[in-house]
Motif scaffolding. Structure first.
Motif, PDB file in Angstrom:
ATOM      1  N   ASN B  83       0.819  -1.207   0.000  1.00 46.64           N
ATOM      2  CA  ASN B  83       0.000   0.000   0.000  1.00 46.64           C
ATOM      3  C   ASN B  83       0.858   1.264   0.000  1.00 46.64           C
ATOM      4  N   MET B  84       2.086   1.157  -0.541  1.00 47.71           N
ATOM      5  CA  MET B  84       2.968   2.330  -0.614  1.00 47.71           C
ATOM      6  C   MET B  84       3.265   2.620  -2.080  1.00 47.71           C
ATOM      7  N   PRO B  85       2.535   3.547  -2.681  1.00 45.63           N
ATOM      8  CA  PRO B  85       2.748   3.802  -4.096  1.00 45.63           C
ATOM      9  C   PRO B  85       4.089   4.456  -4.360  1.00 45.63           C
ATOM     10  N   GLY B  86       4.755   4.004  -5.416  1.00 43.94           N
ATOM     11  CA  GLY B  86       6.027   4.614  -5.787  1.00 43.94           C
ATOM     12  C   GLY B  86       5.797   5.829  -6.653  1.00 43.94           C
ATOM     13  N   THR B  87       4.779   5.757  -7.504  1.00 44.50           N
ATOM     14  CA  THR B  87       4.486   6.873  -8.391  1.00 44.50           C
ATOM     15  C   THR B  87       3.063   7.331  -8.133  1.00 44.50           C
ATOM     16  N   LEU B  88       2.781   8.526  -8.608  1.00 49.63           N
ATOM     17  CA  LEU B  88       1.439   9.064  -8.492  1.00 49.63           C
ATOM     18  C   LEU B  88       0.445   8.147  -9.201  1.00 49.63           C
ATOM     19  N   SER B  89       0.880   7.607 -10.359  1.00 47.49           N
ATOM     20  CA  SER B  89      -0.061   6.800 -11.133  1.00 47.49           C
ATOM     21  C   SER B  89      -0.391   5.492 -10.430  1.00 47.49           C
ATOM     22  N   SER B  90       0.500   4.990  -9.577  1.00 46.80           N
ATOM     23  CA  SER B  90       0.178   3.724  -8.933  1.00 46.80           C
ATOM     24  C   SER B  90      -0.598   3.913  -7.623  1.00 46.80           C
ATOM     25  N   THR B  91      -0.848   5.172  -7.231  1.00 39.99           N
ATOM     26  CA  THR B  91      -1.736   5.370  -6.069  1.00 39.99           C
ATOM     27  C   THR B  91      -3.092   4.748  -6.349  1.00 39.99           C
ATOM     28  N   VAL B  92      -3.505   4.776  -7.634  1.00 39.85           N
ATOM     29  CA  VAL B  92      -4.792   4.199  -7.995  1.00 39.85           C
ATOM     30  C   VAL B  92      -4.775   2.691  -7.782  1.00 39.85           C
ATOM     31  N   THR B  93      -3.629   2.075  -8.125  1.00 39.67           N
ATOM     32  CA  THR B  93      -3.512   0.630  -7.985  1.00 39.67           C
ATOM     33  C   THR B  93      -3.664   0.196  -6.526  1.00 39.67           C
ATOM     34  N   CYS B  94      -3.220   1.059  -5.610  1.00 37.10           N
ATOM     35  CA  CYS B  94      -3.339   0.758  -4.180  1.00 37.10           C
ATOM     36  C   CYS B  94      -4.786   0.511  -3.778  1.00 37.10           C
ATOM     37  N   ILE B  95      -5.705   1.301  -4.354  1.00 37.55           N
ATOM     38  CA  ILE B  95      -7.092   1.296  -3.878  1.00 37.55           C
ATOM     39  C   ILE B  95      -7.674  -0.114  -3.903  1.00 37.55           C
ATOM     40  N   GLU B  96      -7.451  -0.831  -5.017  1.00 42.28           N
ATOM     41  CA  GLU B  96      -7.990  -2.183  -5.095  1.00 42.28           C
ATOM     42  C   GLU B  96      -6.906  -3.243  -4.875  1.00 42.28           C
ATOM     43  N   GLY B  97      -5.660  -2.887  -5.212  1.00 36.81           N
ATOM     44  CA  GLY B  97      -4.581  -3.873  -5.155  1.00 36.81           C
ATOM     45  C   GLY B  97      -4.258  -4.304  -3.736  1.00 36.81           C
ATOM     46  N   TYR B  98      -4.214  -3.349  -2.806  1.00 33.62           N
ATOM     47  CA  TYR B  98      -3.850  -3.690  -1.430  1.00 33.62           C
ATOM     48  C   TYR B  98      -4.916  -4.551  -0.747  1.00 33.62           C
ATOM     49  N   PRO B  99      -6.220  -4.211  -0.905  1.00 32.99           N
ATOM     50  CA  PRO B  99      -7.233  -5.123  -0.363  1.00 32.99           C
ATOM     51  C   PRO B  99      -7.114  -6.544  -0.916  1.00 32.99           C
ATOM     52  N   MET B 100      -6.799  -6.662  -2.209  1.00 34.59           N
ATOM     53  CA  MET B 100      -6.621  -7.995  -2.788  1.00 34.59           C
ATOM     54  C   MET B 100      -5.497  -8.732  -2.094  1.00 34.59           C
ATOM     55  N   SER B 101      -4.423  -7.987  -1.823  1.00 30.93           N
ATOM     56  CA  SER B 101      -3.273  -8.607  -1.191  1.00 30.93           C
ATOM     57  C   SER B 101      -3.596  -9.027   0.242  1.00 30.93           C
ATOM     58  N   GLN B 102      -4.440  -8.229   0.930  1.00 32.48           N
ATOM     59  CA  GLN B 102      -4.840  -8.601   2.289  1.00 32.48           C
ATOM     60  C   GLN B 102      -5.736  -9.833   2.302  1.00 32.48           C
ATOM     61  N   GLN B 103      -6.455 -10.029   1.181  1.00 29.14           N
ATOM     62  CA  GLN B 103      -7.286 -11.230   1.081  1.00 29.14           C
ATOM     63  C   GLN B 103      -6.465 -12.440   0.638  1.00 29.14           C
ATOM     64  N   GLY B 104      -5.147 -12.272   0.571  1.00 32.25           N
ATOM     65  CA  GLY B 104      -4.287 -13.376   0.154  1.00 32.25           C
ATOM     66  C   GLY B 104      -4.254 -13.576  -1.348  1.00 32.25           C
ATOM     67  N   ARG B 105      -4.688 -12.550  -2.094  1.00 31.15           N
ATOM     68  CA  ARG B 105      -4.685 -12.704  -3.547  1.00 31.15           C
ATOM     69  C   ARG B 105      -3.643 -11.803  -4.192  1.00 31.15           C
ATOM     70  N   ALA B 106      -2.554 -11.534  -3.463  1.00 30.47           N
ATOM     71  CA  ALA B 106      -1.493 -10.672  -3.983  1.00 30.47           C
ATOM     72  C   ALA B 106      -0.930 -11.219  -5.282  1.00 30.47           C
ATOM     73  N   GLY B 107      -0.725 -12.539  -5.323  1.00 30.80           N
ATOM     74  CA  GLY B 107      -0.159 -13.175  -6.508  1.00 30.80           C
ATOM     75  C   GLY B 107      -1.008 -12.912  -7.735  1.00 30.80           C
ATOM     76  N   VAL B 108      -2.327 -13.110  -7.570  1.00 29.66           N
ATOM     77  CA  VAL B 108      -3.244 -12.885  -8.692  1.00 29.66           C
ATOM     78  C   VAL B 108      -3.173 -11.433  -9.143  1.00 29.66           C
ATOM     79  N   ALA B 109      -3.192 -10.516  -8.150  1.00 27.18           N
ATOM     80  CA  ALA B 109      -3.141  -9.091  -8.485  1.00 27.18           C
ATOM     81  C   ALA B 109      -1.879  -8.772  -9.282  1.00 27.18           C
ATOM     82  N   LEU B 110      -0.741  -9.302  -8.835  1.00 28.46           N
ATOM     83  CA  LEU B 110       0.513  -9.025  -9.527  1.00 28.46           C
ATOM     84  C   LEU B 110       0.501  -9.607 -10.938  1.00 28.46           C
TER      85      LEU B 110
END
Lengths: 133, 501
Positions: B83-110
């Motif tokens: 949940n730490m965006p490197g770029t401004l554009s990846s702040t958007v990815t955090c919104i859905e990507g981090y919850p996915m990772s907390q649900q144990g679906r980080a691999g799928v998200a990546l």
């Protein structure tokens, strides 16, 4: 350290300075054939307006975060030490000194600092010799 | 079959082993730095810029571009896992990507991110191949007045669209334009703003300015910070990467939509990858109105913005390369690095240096395929980078910056300048100024002055002639519309604030 009033005023000062400086040292030219002072003067003028606007909208007086004097001081000192000692010590020793100073701002212990600095300095020295000579 | 020949020529350039190596090194280092939490594409490009200084122009620009889109990929890794965006554009990815990772679906998200990114990039590259020739032909028709107006529009949009206040953005652009006038005035031969310092007679080197503002400032900000506990960042097994059938089914349409949004916004001057990602995300949100679906790990919300920002990363090269007008600070650095090699991007570049242009485009294709290999089978390299403590990371970056800057002209004064810009950057950051517009202004400044001078000579000093040409009228009216929209939205906001109190 600063806020909108101070930063706006400094921008205004830079703007006015660039108008005066460029018009003293080079000619403004005519609009038909612009001289070297033309462009800096216009930018200076617009910058002064922007600066004034920023200074007047004194709504946002808080800084982004608390200023970290220690990091600011340590990082800039270590860089300047490199540029000053380079002539006398050479890249390897200057880099070592720079790293030793820089690492005091991190949470490394003195021993860790020395070991780590030596490694970084040697690697940088080798990279420099390999890539740029 | 002109286009076909050009593509073949591009492929020939890229198939050169040295060029391939630079492309690989570029995307590798880009992903590496992009994956570090807090560091983004512009940081990656500015830290590594000095190392391309002594490289052949084709290879230098291919490597820099690789760093750029590699960092866009890498940025999504730390967004999804930490949940730490490197770029401004990846702040958007955090919104859905981090919850996915907390649900144990980080691999799928990546996995889906990487696939969507590749897809977006391919669409972007296709657009680049098809549209750059017409754009360049249009560019050839433009005179200095049109170029001046286009630059004005680009600078204005870029300085107004940012996180902070529009006035501050404009002020930063102006400061950049001013710094751009330092050094010898090409027209009169006068040395401007050297203040009697010999080292300043050539003006200020782009590399030192960019590395100081983005690199050194970031070091001052972060060096005394400690990492959070990254134990949550576990190894990702190959099995966990595989998406389910429904995941794939859900992702196809958003990937297509995202790519199209990205392709469009990337090619506009002044917008860039972040806007593309935000728009793509809001499009997905508008299309699916199921309550609480978004925000809780919706795969569409990861796929679409990632496809968009990678498509935009590619199409950003359309105005940059064909018109010579960079739309973002990163593009400004890439243009600046070509200028350092005495190559002037613009419609003439495609004619005079077709090998650079087509080689670059084809290198995107190669680079994006390399990125898939780096991001899917080798994903654990990047997750282990996330575990390196900051107290080791930042001193190493500092050392690289010092060596890089010193290698440019072996002058210790450059290090002093670097320090000055670092401190300046830190002060600006504390006062909520953004320095991307500054860099853009710095690169565009000299071009703008030259085009203004030429158009005034052609117009014999008559400013109304700017309104005599159809193209300039269109560009200037777009500018006027944007200004009006800005004032209007501010007025509405103020009214709302009034009503609330």
């Amino acid at each position: 350290m600063m806020n909108n009033i101070v930063s706006g005023l400094s921008l205004g000062v830079i703007g006015i300075f660039s108008i005066i400086y460029s018009n003293i040292y080079f000619e403004f030219g005519t609009i038909r054939n612009i001289g070297p002072a033309f462009f800096p003067s216009i930018i200076g003028f617009l910058l002064t307006i922007c600066g004034a606007t920023i200074a007047l909208q004194n709504s946002d007086l808080k800084l982004q975060e608390k200023i970290n004097w220690r990091s600011l001081l340590v990082v800039s000192t270590s860089l300047l030490v490199f540029s000053v000692t380079l002539k006398y010590l050479g890249i390897l020793m200057s880099m070592l000194l720079t790293m030793l100073i820089l690492n005091t701002s991190t949470s490394l212990t003195v021993r860790q600092n020395i070991v780590f600095s030596v490694i970084v300095a040697v690697v940088c020295f080798l990279i420099f010799k390999l890539l740029f000579y | 079959m002109d286009l076909f020949d050009s593509v073949i020529m591009g492929l020939e350039v890229v198939s050169n082993p040295t060029t391939l190596l630079y492309c690989f090194v570029g995307v590798f280092l880009g992903t590496l730095i992009g994956a570090i939490p807090g560091l983004g594409a512009i940081m990656a490009v500015s830290i590594l810029l000095p190392f391309t200084y002594h490289v052949e122009p084709v290879n230098a620009v291919i490597m820099l571009a690789g760093i750029y889109y590699g960092a866009e990929y890498g940025g999504s890794i730390s967004s999804i896992l930490l949940n730490m965006p490197g770029t401004l554009s990846s702040t958007v990815t955090c919104i859905e990507g981090y919850p996915m990772s907390q649900q144990g679906r980080a691999g799928v998200a990546l996995f889906m991110t990487a696939m969507a990114s590749l897809f977006g990039a391919i669409i972007g590259i296709a657009a680049l191949i098809v549209f750059s020739e017409p754009f360049a032909r249009l560019g050839l028709l433009f005179g200095p007045a049109e170029y001046f107006c286009l630059m004005l529009l680009g600078l204005f949009v870029a300085s107004v669209i940012n996180n902070g206040s529009p006035v501050k953005g404009i002020a930063m652009t102006l400061v950049g334009l001013l710094i751009g006038t330092f050094g010898v005035d090409v027209n009169s031969g006068h040395i401007r703003f050297s203040f009697g310092i010999t080292e300043l007679t050539d003006g200020i080197n782009l590399i030192i300015l960019a590395t100081g503002l983005f690199g050194v400032c970031e070091i001052i900000k972060n060096i005394s910070r400690n990492n959070r506990d990254y134990s949550e960042c576990k190894k990702i097994t190959f099995k966990s990467l595989l998406p389910t059938k429904t995941d794939v089914k859900k992702s196809v349409a958003p990937a297509v939509r995202g790519s199209l949004v990205g392709t469009f916004f990337g090619s506009l001057p002044g917008t860039g990858t972040a806007i593309a990602a935000f728009v793509a995300y809001s499009v997905e949100k508008k299309l699916n109105r199921v309550k609480n679906y978004f925000g809780n790990g919706a795969i569409e919300g990861v796929v679409s913005p990632e496809a968009a920002n990678n498509a935009a990363a590619q199409t950003a090269f359309i105005p940059t390369m064909t018109l010579g007008i960079p739309g973002s600070a990163t593009m400004a650095i890439i243009i600046g690095s070509l200028l350092l090699h005495d190559i002037y991007p613009g419609p003439k570049m495609i004619i005079e240096h077709p090998e650079i242009f087509w080689g670059l485009i084809m290198s995107f294709l190669v680079g994006n395929i390399v990125l898939i290999v780096l991001n899917i089978p080798l994903i654990n390299i990047w997750t282990s980078i996330l575990r390196i403590p900051f107290q080791y990371l930042y001193p190493v970056i500092t050392a690289f910056i010092i060596i890089g800057i010193y290698s440019i002209s072996k002058s210790s004064f450059d290090i002093v300048l670097l320090t000055v810009f670092g401190i300046l950057g830190y002060i600006l950051y504390l006062n909520k100024f953004e320095f991307a517009p500054l860099l853009l202004g710095y690169v565009i400044g000299p071009l703008m002055e030259e085009n203004l001078r030429r158009s005034l000579i052609i117009f014999r000093g008559d400013l109304t002639k700017f309104l005599d040409r159809p193209a300039t009228v269109i560009i200037l009216s777009v500018l006027l519309i944007i200004i009006c929209a800005l004032i209007y939205s501010k007025y509405i906001k103020r009214n709302q604030a009034h009503n609330n109190t």
